[in-house]
Design a protein around this motif. Structure first.
Motif, PDB file in Angstrom:
ATOM      1  N   ASP A  33       1.095  -0.999   0.399  1.00  0.00           N
ATOM      2  CA  ASP A  33      -0.107  -0.030  -0.256  1.00  0.00           C
ATOM      3  C   ASP A  33       0.644   1.551  -0.198  1.00  0.00           C
ATOM      4  O   ASP A  33       0.493   2.318   0.538  1.00  0.00           O
ATOM      5  CB  ASP A  33      -1.133   0.006   1.118  1.00  0.00           C
ATOM      6  CG  ASP A  33       0.007  -0.366   2.512  1.00  0.00           C
ATOM      7  OD1 ASP A  33       0.760  -0.776   2.623  1.00  0.00           O
ATOM      8  OD2 ASP A  33      -0.792   0.235   3.305  1.00  0.00           O
ATOM      9  N   VAL A  35       2.725   4.707  -1.131  1.00  0.00           N
ATOM     10  CA  VAL A  35       2.256   5.560  -1.858  1.00  0.00           C
ATOM     11  C   VAL A  35       3.169   6.730  -1.096  1.00  0.00           C
ATOM     12  O   VAL A  35       4.314   7.132  -0.614  1.00  0.00           O
ATOM     13  CB  VAL A  35       1.146   6.320  -0.989  1.00  0.00           C
ATOM     14  CG1 VAL A  35       0.800   8.309  -1.351  1.00  0.00           C
ATOM     15  CG2 VAL A  35       0.366   5.543  -1.518  1.00  0.00           C
ATOM     16  N   GLU A  36       3.327   7.947  -2.616  1.00  0.00           N
ATOM     17  CA  GLU A  36       4.381   8.738  -2.433  1.00  0.00           C
ATOM     18  C   GLU A  36       4.132   9.802  -3.136  1.00  0.00           C
ATOM     19  O   GLU A  36       3.663   9.819  -4.533  1.00  0.00           O
ATOM     20  CB  GLU A  36       6.049   8.804  -3.379  1.00  0.00           C
ATOM     21  CG  GLU A  36       7.017   9.232  -3.683  1.00  0.00           C
ATOM     22  CD  GLU A  36       8.256   8.730  -4.831  1.00  0.00           C
ATOM     23  OE1 GLU A  36       9.493   9.248  -4.858  1.00  0.00           O
ATOM     24  OE2 GLU A  36       7.954   7.384  -4.899  1.00  0.00           O
ATOM     25  N   ILE A  37       4.796  11.217  -2.785  1.00  0.00           N
ATOM     26  CA  ILE A  37       4.142  12.129  -3.359  1.00  0.00           C
ATOM     27  C   ILE A  37       6.205  13.107  -3.675  1.00  0.00           C
ATOM     28  O   ILE A  37       7.046  13.053  -2.808  1.00  0.00           O
ATOM     29  CB  ILE A  37       3.812  13.166  -2.620  1.00  0.00           C
ATOM     30  CG1 ILE A  37       2.342  12.749  -1.395  1.00  0.00           C
ATOM     31  CG2 ILE A  37       3.439  14.352  -2.756  1.00  0.00           C
ATOM     32  CD1 ILE A  37       1.183  12.738  -2.292  1.00  0.00           C
ATOM     33  N   ARG A  43       1.501  12.425  -7.138  1.00  0.00           N
ATOM     34  CA  ARG A  43       1.325  11.270  -6.322  1.00  0.00           C
ATOM     35  C   ARG A  43       1.513  10.099  -7.132  1.00  0.00           C
ATOM     36  O   ARG A  43       0.795   9.842  -8.210  1.00  0.00           O
ATOM     37  CB  ARG A  43      -0.144  11.094  -5.570  1.00  0.00           C
ATOM     38  CG  ARG A  43      -0.625   9.682  -4.882  1.00  0.00           C
ATOM     39  CD  ARG A  43      -2.291  10.277  -4.465  1.00  0.00           C
ATOM     40  NE  ARG A  43      -2.641   8.747  -3.985  1.00  0.00           N
ATOM     41  CZ  ARG A  43      -3.106   8.614  -3.168  1.00  0.00           C
ATOM     42  NH1 ARG A  43      -3.160   9.184  -1.938  1.00  0.00           N
ATOM     43  NH2 ARG A  43      -3.438   6.843  -3.274  1.00  0.00           N
ATOM     44  N   LEU A  44       2.540   9.606  -6.760  1.00  0.00           N
ATOM     45  CA  LEU A  44       2.842   7.622  -7.132  1.00  0.00           C
ATOM     46  C   LEU A  44       1.909   6.474  -6.257  1.00  0.00           C
ATOM     47  O   LEU A  44       2.542   6.713  -5.031  1.00  0.00           O
ATOM     48  CB  LEU A  44       4.232   7.846  -7.568  1.00  0.00           C
ATOM     49  CG  LEU A  44       5.079   8.445  -8.292  1.00  0.00           C
ATOM     50  CD1 LEU A  44       6.480   8.320  -7.927  1.00  0.00           C
ATOM     51  CD2 LEU A  44       4.712   8.338  -9.913  1.00  0.00           C
ATOM     52  N   GLU A  45       2.021   4.963  -6.594  1.00  0.00           N
ATOM     53  CA  GLU A  45       1.442   4.193  -6.095  1.00  0.00           C
ATOM     54  C   GLU A  45       2.818   3.520  -6.314  1.00  0.00           C
ATOM     55  O   GLU A  45       4.141   3.592  -6.998  1.00  0.00           O
ATOM     56  CB  GLU A  45       0.071   3.398  -7.136  1.00  0.00           C
ATOM     57  CG  GLU A  45      -0.969   4.215  -6.866  1.00  0.00           C
ATOM     58  CD  GLU A  45      -1.480   4.529  -5.218  1.00  0.00           C
ATOM     59  OE1 GLU A  45      -1.663   4.426  -4.628  1.00  0.00           O
ATOM     60  OE2 GLU A  45      -1.917   5.593  -5.266  1.00  0.00           O
ATOM     61  N   ARG A  46       2.937   2.377  -5.397  1.00  0.00           N
ATOM     62  CA  ARG A  46       3.551   1.679  -5.578  1.00  0.00           C
ATOM     63  C   ARG A  46       4.642   1.014  -7.022  1.00  0.00           C
ATOM     64  O   ARG A  46       6.289   1.532  -7.297  1.00  0.00           O
ATOM     65  CB  ARG A  46       3.327  -0.069  -5.057  1.00  0.00           C
ATOM     66  CG  ARG A  46       4.886  -0.535  -4.272  1.00  0.00           C
ATOM     67  CD  ARG A  46       3.852  -1.861  -3.726  1.00  0.00           C
ATOM     68  NE  ARG A  46       5.198  -2.705  -3.696  1.00  0.00           N
ATOM     69  CZ  ARG A  46       5.306  -3.340  -3.253  1.00  0.00           C
ATOM     70  NH1 ARG A  46       4.842  -4.205  -5.185  1.00  0.00           N
ATOM     71  NH2 ARG A  46       6.352  -4.546  -3.557  1.00  0.00           N
ATOM     72  N   GLN A  48       4.078   2.437  -9.403  1.00  0.00           N
ATOM     73  CA  GLN A  48       4.520   3.473 -10.528  1.00  0.00           C
ATOM     74  C   GLN A  48       6.069   3.804  -9.742  1.00  0.00           C
ATOM     75  O   GLN A  48       6.722   4.133 -10.766  1.00  0.00           O
ATOM     76  CB  GLN A  48       3.640   4.850 -10.582  1.00  0.00           C
ATOM     77  CG  GLN A  48       2.165   4.527 -11.167  1.00  0.00           C
ATOM     78  CD  GLN A  48       1.168   6.218 -10.745  1.00  0.00           C
ATOM     79  OE1 GLN A  48       0.935   5.906  -9.796  1.00  0.00           O
ATOM     80  NE2 GLN A  48       1.255   6.635 -11.503  1.00  0.00           N
ATOM     81  N   THR A  49       6.193   4.578  -8.830  1.00  0.00           N
ATOM     82  CA  THR A  49       7.442   4.562  -7.994  1.00  0.00           C
ATOM     83  C   THR A  49       8.524   3.023  -8.189  1.00  0.00           C
ATOM     84  O   THR A  49       9.647   3.174  -9.234  1.00  0.00           O
ATOM     85  CB  THR A  49       7.233   4.204  -6.233  1.00  0.00           C
ATOM     86  OG1 THR A  49       6.473   5.177  -5.908  1.00  0.00           O
ATOM     87  CG2 THR A  49       9.244   4.690  -6.162  1.00  0.00           C
ATOM     88  N   PHE A 111       4.849   4.659   3.216  1.00  0.00           N
ATOM     89  CA  PHE A 111       4.733   6.547   2.559  1.00  0.00           C
ATOM     90  C   PHE A 111       6.117   7.292   2.571  1.00  0.00           C
ATOM     91  O   PHE A 111       7.023   7.184   3.705  1.00  0.00           O
ATOM     92  CB  PHE A 111       3.976   7.646   3.572  1.00  0.00           C
ATOM     93  CG  PHE A 111       3.445   8.792   3.153  1.00  0.00           C
ATOM     94  CD1 PHE A 111       2.613   8.076   2.350  1.00  0.00           C
ATOM     95  CD2 PHE A 111       4.507   9.920   3.736  1.00  0.00           C
ATOM     96  CE1 PHE A 111       2.328  10.151   1.993  1.00  0.00           C
ATOM     97  CE2 PHE A 111       4.271  10.817   3.286  1.00  0.00           C
ATOM     98  CZ  PHE A 111       2.765  11.530   2.834  1.00  0.00           C
ATOM     99  N   GLN A 113       8.123  11.171   1.069  1.00  0.00           N
ATOM    100  CA  GLN A 113       7.259  12.384   0.627  1.00  0.00           C
ATOM    101  C   GLN A 113       8.778  13.443   0.215  1.00  0.00           C
ATOM    102  O   GLN A 113       9.684  13.869   1.242  1.00  0.00           O
ATOM    103  CB  GLN A 113       6.211  13.404   1.376  1.00  0.00           C
ATOM    104  CG  GLN A 113       6.616  14.744   0.966  1.00  0.00           C
ATOM    105  CD  GLN A 113       4.841  15.633   1.065  1.00  0.00           C
ATOM    106  OE1 GLN A 113       4.173  15.272   2.312  1.00  0.00           O
ATOM    107  NE2 GLN A 113       4.481  16.460   0.449  1.00  0.00           N
TER     108      GLN A 113
END
Length: 128
Positions: A33, A35-37, A43-46, A48-49, A111, A113
């Motif tokens: 789960d 999430v990255e800002i 905002r990127l999900e796993r 995408q990162t 998470f 950021q």
């Protein structure tokens, strides 16, 4: 090694270019789960990162003013400043925070950021 030292070590692994070439290790460090800002506000999900080509294959990272806080029995936060040196590009200065959660077997980031800051702000918190 205490929890804070473990998490700082894991954070540095995630900031290294080598992690992008070891998807098994990269995947193990990011929770499902996650999430990255980004510093650009995206905002990127796993997935995408993990698929992002962040800086190419070569960059240097300096981390300053690391702060570790326990949020709950299984969740910890790191707050720090990061300077990224890229070949033939301006140095990027950011303030960062990450949340790490113990899943019963290992630590995973849930998470992250990054916020851009100036070079002057970069050393403000560590007395340099």
């Amino acid at each position: 090694m205490n929890v804070g030292e473990q998490l700082i070590s894991l954070e540095k692994i995630l900031l290294s270019p080598a992690i992008r070439h070891c998807m098994e290790q990269f995947s193990a460090l990011l929770a499902d789960d996650f999430v990255e800002i980004t510093a650009k506000g995206e905002r990127l999900e796993r997935a995408q990162t993990m698929s992002a080509d962040v800086y190419g294959d070569h960059w240097e990272v300096d981390i300053h003013a690391l702060e570790h806080r326990q949020i709950s029995h299984d969740t910890h936060q790191l707050i720090y400043q990061c300077m990224i040196k890229l070949p033939e590009r301006p140095i990027k200065y950011t303030r960062r925070t990450s949340l790490w959660r113990w899943n019963g077997e290992n630590w995973q980031m849930v998470f992250h950021q990054a916020s851009l800051c100036s070079a002057a702000d970069f050393h403000q918190d560590d007395g340099q």
